[in-house]
Design a protein around this motif. Structure first.
Motif, PDB file in Angstrom:
ATOM      1  N   GLN A 105       0.827  -1.202   0.000  1.00  0.00           N
ATOM      2  CA  GLN A 105       0.000   0.000   0.000  1.00  0.00           C
ATOM      3  C   GLN A 105       0.862   1.253   0.000  1.00  0.00           C
ATOM      4  O   GLN A 105       0.600   2.205  -0.751  1.00  0.00           O
ATOM      5  CB  GLN A 105      -0.909  -0.011   1.227  1.00  0.00           C
ATOM      6  N   LEU A 106       1.907   1.256   0.818  1.00  0.00           N
ATOM      7  CA  LEU A 106       2.789   2.419   0.882  1.00  0.00           C
ATOM      8  C   LEU A 106       3.499   2.652  -0.445  1.00  0.00           C
ATOM      9  O   LEU A 106       3.620   3.782  -0.925  1.00  0.00           O
ATOM     10  CB  LEU A 106       3.807   2.224   2.007  1.00  0.00           C
ATOM     11  N   VAL A 107       3.964   1.569  -1.072  1.00  0.00           N
ATOM     12  CA  VAL A 107       4.669   1.695  -2.349  1.00  0.00           C
ATOM     13  C   VAL A 107       3.729   2.205  -3.438  1.00  0.00           C
ATOM     14  O   VAL A 107       4.088   3.096  -4.230  1.00  0.00           O
ATOM     15  CB  VAL A 107       5.291   0.337  -2.743  1.00  0.00           C
ATOM     16  N   GLU A 108       2.511   1.675  -3.495  1.00  0.00           N
ATOM     17  CA  GLU A 108       1.564   2.117  -4.520  1.00  0.00           C
ATOM     18  C   GLU A 108       1.160   3.573  -4.312  1.00  0.00           C
ATOM     19  O   GLU A 108       1.049   4.337  -5.281  1.00  0.00           O
ATOM     20  CB  GLU A 108       0.333   1.218  -4.512  1.00  0.00           C
ATOM     21  N   CYS A 109       0.945   3.964  -3.082  1.00  0.00           N
ATOM     22  CA  CYS A 109       0.605   5.364  -2.815  1.00  0.00           C
ATOM     23  C   CYS A 109       1.729   6.301  -3.238  1.00  0.00           C
ATOM     24  O   CYS A 109       1.485   7.371  -3.819  1.00  0.00           O
ATOM     25  CB  CYS A 109       0.283   5.557  -1.330  1.00  0.00           C
ATOM     26  N   ALA A 110       2.965   5.902  -2.967  1.00  0.00           N
ATOM     27  CA  ALA A 110       4.106   6.727  -3.369  1.00  0.00           C
ATOM     28  C   ALA A 110       4.223   6.811  -4.892  1.00  0.00           C
ATOM     29  O   ALA A 110       4.502   7.886  -5.455  1.00  0.00           O
ATOM     30  CB  ALA A 110       5.385   6.156  -2.767  1.00  0.00           C
ATOM     31  N   MET A 111       4.002   5.695  -5.573  1.00  0.00           N
ATOM     32  CA  MET A 111       4.077   5.694  -7.037  1.00  0.00           C
ATOM     33  C   MET A 111       2.964   6.545  -7.651  1.00  0.00           C
ATOM     34  O   MET A 111       3.206   7.338  -8.571  1.00  0.00           O
ATOM     35  CB  MET A 111       4.001   4.261  -7.555  1.00  0.00           C
ATOM     36  N   PHE A 112       1.737   6.418  -7.143  1.00  0.00           N
ATOM     37  CA  PHE A 112       0.636   7.220  -7.670  1.00  0.00           C
ATOM     38  C   PHE A 112       0.865   8.709  -7.411  1.00  0.00           C
ATOM     39  O   PHE A 112       0.564   9.553  -8.275  1.00  0.00           O
ATOM     40  CB  PHE A 112      -0.682   6.775  -7.036  1.00  0.00           C
ATOM     41  N   ALA A 113       1.384   9.027  -6.236  1.00  0.00           N
ATOM     42  CA  ALA A 113       1.656  10.430  -5.930  1.00  0.00           C
ATOM     43  C   ALA A 113       2.731  11.002  -6.849  1.00  0.00           C
ATOM     44  O   ALA A 113       2.608  12.142  -7.329  1.00  0.00           O
ATOM     45  CB  ALA A 113       2.077  10.565  -4.467  1.00  0.00           C
ATOM     46  N   SER A 114       3.767  10.232  -7.098  1.00  0.00           N
ATOM     47  CA  SER A 114       4.830  10.717  -7.988  1.00  0.00           C
ATOM     48  C   SER A 114       4.327  10.880  -9.420  1.00  0.00           C
ATOM     49  O   SER A 114       4.664  11.858 -10.097  1.00  0.00           O
ATOM     50  CB  SER A 114       6.012   9.750  -7.948  1.00  0.00           C
ATOM     51  N   VAL A 115       3.488   9.954  -9.890  1.00  0.00           N
ATOM     52  CA  VAL A 115       2.943  10.068 -11.248  1.00  0.00           C
ATOM     53  C   VAL A 115       2.048  11.301 -11.374  1.00  0.00           C
ATOM     54  O   VAL A 115       2.153  12.074 -12.338  1.00  0.00           O
ATOM     55  CB  VAL A 115       2.173   8.782 -11.618  1.00  0.00           C
ATOM     56  N   ALA A 116       1.167  11.502 -10.401  1.00  0.00           N
ATOM     57  CA  ALA A 116       0.275  12.660 -10.450  1.00  0.00           C
ATOM     58  C   ALA A 116       1.054  13.974 -10.360  1.00  0.00           C
ATOM     59  O   ALA A 116       0.777  14.929 -11.101  1.00  0.00           O
ATOM     60  CB  ALA A 116      -0.753  12.569  -9.319  1.00  0.00           C
ATOM     61  N   GLY A 117       2.036  14.020  -9.458  1.00  0.00           N
ATOM     62  CA  GLY A 117       2.822  15.241  -9.312  1.00  0.00           C
ATOM     63  C   GLY A 117       3.634  15.577 -10.547  1.00  0.00           C
ATOM     64  O   GLY A 117       3.656  16.729 -11.004  1.00  0.00           O
ATOM     65  N   LEU A 118       4.283  14.575 -11.131  1.00  0.00           N
ATOM     66  CA  LEU A 118       5.083  14.828 -12.327  1.00  0.00           C
ATOM     67  C   LEU A 118       4.211  15.182 -13.523  1.00  0.00           C
ATOM     68  O   LEU A 118       4.583  16.022 -14.354  1.00  0.00           O
ATOM     69  CB  LEU A 118       5.945  13.602 -12.626  1.00  0.00           C
ATOM     70  N   ALA A 119       3.036  14.537 -13.637  1.00  0.00           N
ATOM     71  CA  ALA A 119       2.135  14.861 -14.745  1.00  0.00           C
ATOM     72  C   ALA A 119       1.649  16.312 -14.635  1.00  0.00           C
ATOM     73  O   ALA A 119       1.616  17.048 -15.638  1.00  0.00           O
ATOM     74  CB  ALA A 119       0.947  13.907 -14.751  1.00  0.00           C
ATOM     75  N   TYR A 120       1.298  16.738 -13.446  1.00  0.00           N
ATOM     76  CA  TYR A 120       0.843  18.125 -13.269  1.00  0.00           C
ATOM     77  C   TYR A 120       1.990  19.112 -13.484  1.00  0.00           C
ATOM     78  O   TYR A 120       1.804  20.173 -14.095  1.00  0.00           O
ATOM     79  CB  TYR A 120       0.259  18.282 -11.866  1.00  0.00           C
ATOM     80  N   PHE A 121       3.155  18.767 -13.009  1.00  0.00           N
ATOM     81  CA  PHE A 121       4.312  19.654 -13.172  1.00  0.00           C
ATOM     82  C   PHE A 121       4.688  19.817 -14.641  1.00  0.00           C
ATOM     83  O   PHE A 121       4.915  20.942 -15.126  1.00  0.00           O
ATOM     84  CB  PHE A 121       5.492  19.103 -12.370  1.00  0.00           C
ATOM     85  N   LEU A 122       4.736  18.711 -15.382  1.00  0.00           N
ATOM     86  CA  LEU A 122       5.087  18.788 -16.806  1.00  0.00           C
ATOM     87  C   LEU A 122       3.985  19.475 -17.609  1.00  0.00           C
ATOM     88  O   LEU A 122       4.274  20.192 -18.575  1.00  0.00           O
ATOM     89  CB  LEU A 122       5.352  17.384 -17.346  1.00  0.00           C
ATOM     90  N   SER A 123       2.741  19.254 -17.237  1.00  0.00           N
ATOM     91  CA  SER A 123       1.647  19.911 -17.959  1.00  0.00           C
ATOM     92  C   SER A 123       1.700  21.424 -17.780  1.00  0.00           C
ATOM     93  O   SER A 123       1.457  22.187 -18.739  1.00  0.00           O
ATOM     94  CB  SER A 123       0.305  19.369 -17.470  1.00  0.00           C
ATOM     95  N   ASN A 124       2.027  21.873 -16.578  1.00  0.00           N
ATOM     96  CA  ASN A 124       2.187  23.312 -16.361  1.00  0.00           C
ATOM     97  C   ASN A 124       3.409  23.857 -17.075  1.00  0.00           C
ATOM     98  O   ASN A 124       3.386  24.981 -17.602  1.00  0.00           O
ATOM     99  CB  ASN A 124       2.290  23.604 -14.867  1.00  0.00           C
ATOM    100  N   SER A 125       4.471  23.090 -17.103  1.00  0.00           N
ATOM    101  CA  SER A 125       5.693  23.561 -17.757  1.00  0.00           C
ATOM    102  C   SER A 125       5.518  23.667 -19.262  1.00  0.00           C
ATOM    103  O   SER A 125       6.054  24.591 -19.905  1.00  0.00           O
ATOM    104  CB  SER A 125       6.854  22.622 -17.426  1.00  0.00           C
ATOM    105  N   LEU A 126       4.760  22.725 -19.864  1.00  0.00           N
ATOM    106  CA  LEU A 126       4.545  22.708 -21.314  1.00  0.00           C
ATOM    107  C   LEU A 126       3.264  23.423 -21.737  1.00  0.00           C
ATOM    108  O   LEU A 126       2.917  23.400 -22.920  1.00  0.00           O
ATOM    109  CB  LEU A 126       4.520  21.265 -21.809  1.00  0.00           C
ATOM    110  N   ALA A 127       2.537  24.008 -20.786  1.00  0.00           N
ATOM    111  CA  ALA A 127       1.306  24.743 -21.055  1.00  0.00           C
ATOM    112  C   ALA A 127       0.247  23.874 -21.723  1.00  0.00           C
ATOM    113  O   ALA A 127      -0.467  24.311 -22.631  1.00  0.00           O
ATOM    114  CB  ALA A 127       1.595  25.976 -21.917  1.00  0.00           C
ATOM    115  N   VAL A 128       0.119  22.633 -21.303  1.00  0.00           N
ATOM    116  CA  VAL A 128      -0.908  21.723 -21.829  1.00  0.00           C
ATOM    117  C   VAL A 128      -1.788  21.221 -20.682  1.00  0.00           C
ATOM    118  O   VAL A 128      -2.330  20.119 -20.750  1.00  0.00           O
ATOM    119  CB  VAL A 128      -0.260  20.537 -22.575  1.00  0.00           C
TER     120      VAL A 128
END
Length: 302
Positions: A105-128
């Motif tokens: 559970q801890l590993v999956e939560c960490a992976m989902f959090a990292s995916v969501a954070g990186l997706a939002y960060f890259l989307s803001n950086s690329l203006a998409v």
């Protein structure tokens, strides 16, 4: 030290009653060496605080006066406890153990959090951001459905902290207000198996409050009342439309606020409804259809 007599006709000691008298003379050198070796082994192991021999070995305890059966029993119990703890550690590595499930559970939560954070960060950086905003709440929903409400909350908090580190407090607060709270509410309601009507209504209200909170936060940061600017523009637009239509009516500010709230709820409602459809299809393809409470028309379509 135990001393044996050299005369075979004397009665043997109680520790060696099993020895026959006619073999006593031939066994004496071996027994003498055996007693010294065992005494040295016992002293060495007692010095290290462990005596691995079982309780039934009472013969060796009579070679040294400082060794008692109680101490050896405690050492034997200690060794049995260590073996049981080792077996328990091995059992904790099984697929059905609580330790394994908590770690997963801890590993999956960490992976989902990292995916969501990186997706939002890259989307803001690329203006998409507007094209991928539908997927920003999905990791929180998956964590809530698979592991419970607490796991979804942990995923949301971990994503916000990651964005706080990468992009600062403004982007982290924006994600929390517009996507994090909606994902947590949707995952919680789906985990508790609420129907779609209740889920869409509550998620719409949470999305609307998050949007208003985002506007107020932006107003505080830029030192400008954005909400007042929006209402003034709506008032001016309606006045122009009424004048063009030949209607001599000036709408009041209460009517403007009502129109603004209605449009905001309508926008958020359509967005949440699309999220429900999209996430239902995606989670069904992942094999989580049994964990969802779908309406009849949606279940037939999937």
């Amino acid at each position: 030290m135990l001393v044996l007599s050299h005369h075979c006709h004397q009665p043997p000691l109680s520790s060696f009653r099993a020895l026959k008298p006619h073999r006593c003379s031939s066994f004496l050198p071996k027994l003498h060496f055996f007693s010294r070796l065992q005494r040295f082994s016992v002293e060495l192991q007692i010095a290290h605080g462990c005596f691995p021999l079982p309780r039934s070995s009472n013969l060796l305890f009579q070679f040294h006066p400082r060794v008692s059966i109680g101490e050896a029993g405690k050492c034997a119990d200690r060794e049995l406890g260590d073996e049981n703890s080792d077996l328990a550690d091995l059992e904790d590595l099984g697929d059905d153990s609580k330790v394994f499930k908590k770690t997963l559970q801890l590993v999956e939560c960490a992976m989902f959090a990292s995916v969501a954070g990186l997706a939002y960060f890259l989307s803001n950086s690329l203006a998409v951001e507007n094209y991928f905003s539908c997927f920003f709440s999905l990791p929180i929903v998956i964590s809530s459905i698979r592991w419970g409400i607490a796991a979804g909350r942990k995923t949301m908090v971990a994503t916000v902290m990651l964005l706080f580190t990468l992009s600062g407090p403004v982007k982290a607060s924006t994600y929390l207000l517009l996507h994090g709270l909606v994902g947590l509410a949707m995952g919680t309601l789906w985990r508790l198996r609420f129907n779609w009507s209740t889920s869409i209504l509550l998620c719409t209200l949470i999305r609307a409050m998050g949007a208003v909170g985002y506007v107020l936060l932006s107003s505080f940061l830029i030192r400008e009342n954005i909400l007042a600017l929006i209402t003034i523009n709506i008032h001016a637009s309606l006045t122009f439309i009424f004048t063009a239509m030949g209607i001599n009516i000036i709408p009041s500010m209460n009517a403007i606020y009502l129109i603004f709230g209605s449009l905001l709820l309508l926008n958020c409602g359509f967005f949440v409804f699309l999220l429900h459809i999209l996430y239902s299809i995606f989670l069904s393809k992942l094999g989580l259809k049994d964990s969802l409470t779908l309406p009849s028309w949606m279940a037939k379509a999937i």
